[in-house]
Design an enzyme around this catalytic site. Structure first.
Site, PDB file in Angstrom:
ATOM      1  N   ASP A  32      -2.544   5.225 -11.746  1.00  0.00           N
ATOM      2  CA  ASP A  32      -3.217   4.791 -10.521  1.00  0.00           C
ATOM      3  C   ASP A  32      -2.829   5.637  -9.302  1.00  0.00           C
ATOM      4  O   ASP A  32      -1.648   5.692  -8.946  1.00  0.00           O
ATOM      5  CB  ASP A  32      -2.849   3.314 -10.271  1.00  0.00           C
ATOM      6  CG  ASP A  32      -3.691   2.676  -9.194  1.00  0.00           C
ATOM      7  OD1 ASP A  32      -4.707   3.261  -8.796  1.00  0.00           O
ATOM      8  OD2 ASP A  32      -3.322   1.575  -8.735  1.00  0.00           O
ATOM      9  N   CYS A  73     -10.362   2.809  -6.917  1.00  0.00           N
ATOM     10  CA  CYS A  73     -10.047   2.118  -8.181  1.00  0.00           C
ATOM     11  C   CYS A  73     -11.209   1.437  -8.878  1.00  0.00           C
ATOM     12  O   CYS A  73     -11.533   1.753 -10.021  1.00  0.00           O
ATOM     13  CB  CYS A  73      -9.000   1.044  -7.929  1.00  0.00           C
ATOM     14  SG  CYS A  73      -7.450   1.702  -7.383  1.00  0.00           S
ATOM     15  N   LYS A 132      -3.389  -2.630 -15.119  1.00  0.00           N
ATOM     16  CA  LYS A 132      -4.235  -3.130 -14.019  1.00  0.00           C
ATOM     17  C   LYS A 132      -5.716  -3.067 -14.388  1.00  0.00           C
ATOM     18  O   LYS A 132      -6.244  -2.005 -14.687  1.00  0.00           O
ATOM     19  CB  LYS A 132      -3.933  -2.273 -12.785  1.00  0.00           C
ATOM     20  CG  LYS A 132      -4.923  -2.412 -11.655  1.00  0.00           C
ATOM     21  CD  LYS A 132      -4.519  -1.493 -10.507  1.00  0.00           C
ATOM     22  CE  LYS A 132      -5.705  -1.167  -9.622  1.00  0.00           C
ATOM     23  NZ  LYS A 132      -5.360  -0.198  -8.569  1.00  0.00           N
ATOM     24  N   HIS A 134      -8.803  -4.709 -12.516  1.00  0.00           N
ATOM     25  CA  HIS A 134      -9.529  -4.411 -11.271  1.00  0.00           C
ATOM     26  C   HIS A 134     -11.053  -4.345 -11.407  1.00  0.00           C
ATOM     27  O   HIS A 134     -11.719  -3.577 -10.696  1.00  0.00           O
ATOM     28  CB  HIS A 134      -8.995  -3.132 -10.603  1.00  0.00           C
ATOM     29  CG  HIS A 134      -9.004  -3.249  -9.100  1.00  0.00           C
ATOM     30  ND1 HIS A 134      -8.561  -2.268  -8.255  1.00  0.00           N
ATOM     31  CD2 HIS A 134      -9.445  -4.254  -8.308  1.00  0.00           C
ATOM     32  CE1 HIS A 134      -8.713  -2.654  -7.010  1.00  0.00           C
ATOM     33  NE2 HIS A 134      -9.262  -3.859  -7.002  1.00  0.00           N
ATOM     34  N   SER A 157      -5.028  -4.655  -7.624  1.00  0.00           N
ATOM     35  CA  SER A 157      -3.983  -3.695  -7.235  1.00  0.00           C
ATOM     36  C   SER A 157      -2.652  -4.355  -6.901  1.00  0.00           C
ATOM     37  O   SER A 157      -2.598  -5.513  -6.473  1.00  0.00           O
ATOM     38  CB  SER A 157      -4.446  -2.880  -6.033  1.00  0.00           C
ATOM     39  OG  SER A 157      -5.608  -2.161  -6.364  1.00  0.00           O
ATOM     40  N   ASP A 274      -6.933   7.420 -12.311  1.00  0.00           N
ATOM     41  CA  ASP A 274      -8.185   6.776 -11.841  1.00  0.00           C
ATOM     42  C   ASP A 274      -8.741   7.405 -10.573  1.00  0.00           C
ATOM     43  O   ASP A 274      -9.926   7.294 -10.282  1.00  0.00           O
ATOM     44  CB  ASP A 274      -7.998   5.266 -11.652  1.00  0.00           C
ATOM     45  CG  ASP A 274      -7.231   4.895 -10.395  1.00  0.00           C
ATOM     46  OD1 ASP A 274      -6.357   5.668  -9.962  1.00  0.00           O
ATOM     47  OD2 ASP A 274      -7.510   3.815  -9.833  1.00  0.00           O
ATOM     48  N   ASN A 275      -7.879   8.033  -9.785  1.00  0.00           N
ATOM     49  CA  ASN A 275      -8.322   8.804  -8.613  1.00  0.00           C
ATOM     50  C   ASN A 275      -7.127   9.583  -8.087  1.00  0.00           C
ATOM     51  O   ASN A 275      -5.990   9.310  -8.467  1.00  0.00           O
ATOM     52  CB  ASN A 275      -8.940   7.926  -7.513  1.00  0.00           C
ATOM     53  CG  ASN A 275      -8.042   6.820  -7.009  1.00  0.00           C
ATOM     54  OD1 ASN A 275      -8.223   5.658  -7.341  1.00  0.00           O
ATOM     55  ND2 ASN A 275      -7.040   7.171  -6.217  1.00  0.00           N
TER      56      ASN A 275
HETATM   57 CA   LIG Z   1      -6.628   3.946  -7.783  1.00  0.00          CA
END
Ligand SMILES: [Ca+2]
Length: 471
Positions: A32, A73, A132, A134, A157, A274-275
């Site tokens: 994450d 996310c 996670k 989300h 988160s 994820d980013n």
């Molecule tokens: Ca993220």
């Protein structure tokens, strides 16, 4: 007695053939808010020690044009799980028209959408998610309703804690299945405990094909990423570095488990984020060598470090620079497992030939273009080496939807990865082609207030209730 050797030979043949045809186990690490420059194997200058992910890269292939479908996310996870642009499944914005779902969101991934887990369940994979989620915290949206046999982790988160909105938000819930087992959990131990849960899942399911989805909670969304005492203060990059080194340790533990059980040769491991790393002052994570940072449509925001390992199938020590995306994983896994694709249209395609570096394999995104969305806005498009930033008078410059005007620019992001040379004037034909591709994406997926012809709706719960510790 004379027949015995023949029988043994036949049995051996059958077993070998069966093994060859056995669908692979699939393990996906999805950390994450982690940058391209945060791993040694992608950035030798990093302060982080990441020997275990580096080993994966040495034994597998590194992907250097691997994109998530959003810089934040929820939409990024929606795209991974469904193989669709986030806007196609209506998770490009939250129920409050913000960037990500928060606690008690009315919105969630529509139960009618098929996730990777549901696709693989069709062919009897054991499925587990550890970390996670989300994609909605209300019961109809939980991973257990989206094809996962097992769930251990937090529904959103790590920074969505009760102190932010003491009147309405519950303590951060830690869940097993659909029950809250602790609230709040000690976040220092989330990566360690996630790792233990994954190992137990693999041990329990060693005789059946399995899909372990590991969306680790760290480095996460706070300014002070968490790590267990064994890692605290040990890296050269503060809390962020400590958490990165614990994530690397986690990778090593899980790979050792696969090896110990004799499973690693028939397991496809994917490791990505994820980013991109979030902009902090002083800096923590790194998007090097790309421009920008997490949460936006910059290269650092959406072009992720990605490693895939599957001995004998995926070449070792190779770098693959063709354009591919998390959206391609669902159709790729579907093909490998011989499981039917979802009936509804998806955006990703099987990239098995790219993963295995079959000569002549090319990216399907080069033909149709890969769209970079922020919230509901199409901001840029890539095809081949070219990234075109679309001219926008109302470009969202942050997640609060502050706008600015941006001019059309074109970069060769394959060869000029830091985007130092703007070349639109030299390539009017390429600008025209990418502009046309953007228009096609806009029609089908939508842009700003204009719905796309291919858009579906998210799930919705009118009266969301807090998740509380089960009695
Ligand atoms: Ca993220």
């Amino acid at each position: 007695m004379k027949k015995l050797p023949i029988l043994v030979a036949m049995l051996t043949l059958v077993t070998t053939e069966m093994l060859a045809a056995a669908p692979p186990n699939i393990v996906v690490f999805f950390v994450d808010n982690f940058g391209n420059g945060d791993l040694q194997c992608f950035n030798p200058a990093t302060l982080h020690r990441t020997p275990n992910v580096d080993r994966l890269a040495a034994e597998g292939t590194k992907f250097t044009s691997f994109y998530v479908a959003s810089g934040v996310c929820t939409p990024s996870r929606a795209a991974l799980m469904t193989g669709c642009y986030p806007r196609r499944v209506d998770l490009h914005v939250s129920d409050k028209n913000t960037a990500v779902l928060q606690a008690l969101a009315k919105k969630g991934l529509n139960p009618d959408e098929l996730t990777i887990a549901e696709v693989l369940k069709q062919v009897s994979y054991a499925t587990g998610i550890f970390g996670k989620w989300h994609l909605g915290d209300q019961p109809p949206f939980l991973p257990t309703r989206q094809g996962f046999d097992e769930y251990w982790g937090i529904p959103y988160s790590d920074d969505m804690t009760k102190d932010k909105f003491p009147e309405t938000w519950p303590e951060l819930p830690l869940m097993r299945g659909e029950k809250v087992i602790e609230a709040p959990p000690d976040r220092d131990y989330l990566v360690k405990r996630t790792t233990e849960e994954v190992i137990a899942f693999i041990e329990r399911n060693q005789s059946t094909p399995f899909f372990a989805y590991i969306p680790h909670t760290m480095p996460g969304s706070t300014k002070t990423p968490f790590s267990s005492p064994a890692f605290r203060g040990k890296s050269k990059n503060g809390d962020y570095g400590d958490s990165v080194e614990e994530l690397d340790w986690s990778t090593g533990e899980i790979m050792s488990t696969l090896k110990r059980l004799g499973l690693d040769n028939n397991t496809l491991v994917v490791w990505t984020s994820d980013n991109g790393a979030v902009k902090r002052s002083p800096p923590q994570g790194s998007g090097d060598p790309y421009r920008g940072s997490g949460y936006d449509t910059s290269e650092a925001g959406m072009r992720m470090p990605c490693v895939m390992r599957w001995p004998g199938k995926i070449p070792a020590g190779k770098t693959q620079d063709e354009l591919c995306s998390t959206m391609d994983l669902l159709p790729t896994f579907s093909k490998l497992a011989n499981a039917p694709l979802p009936a509804k249209p998806i955006d990703g395609r099987d990239i098995g030939s790219l993963i295995m570096s079959t000569p002549g394999a090319t990216s399907h995104w080069d033909e149709k273009g890969f769209g970079y969305y922020r919230l509901g806005q199409l901001q840029a498009i890539r095809s081949g080496p070219w990234k075109l930033y679309l001219p926008l008078s109302n470009h969202f410059v942050n997640n609060a939807q502050k706008i600015a005007e941006v001019k059309l620019t074109l970069f060769d992001v394959r060869n000029d990865v830091h985007e130092d040379h703007e070349v639109s004037a030299q390539h009017p034909d390429i600008v025209a082609r990418l502009t046309r591709l953007a228009e096609t994406i806009r029609v089908e997926i939508g842009d700003m207030d204009k719905p796309g012809t291919g858009q579906r709706t998210a799930g919705w719960v009118e009266n969301p209730k807090p998740l509380l510790i089960a009695p």
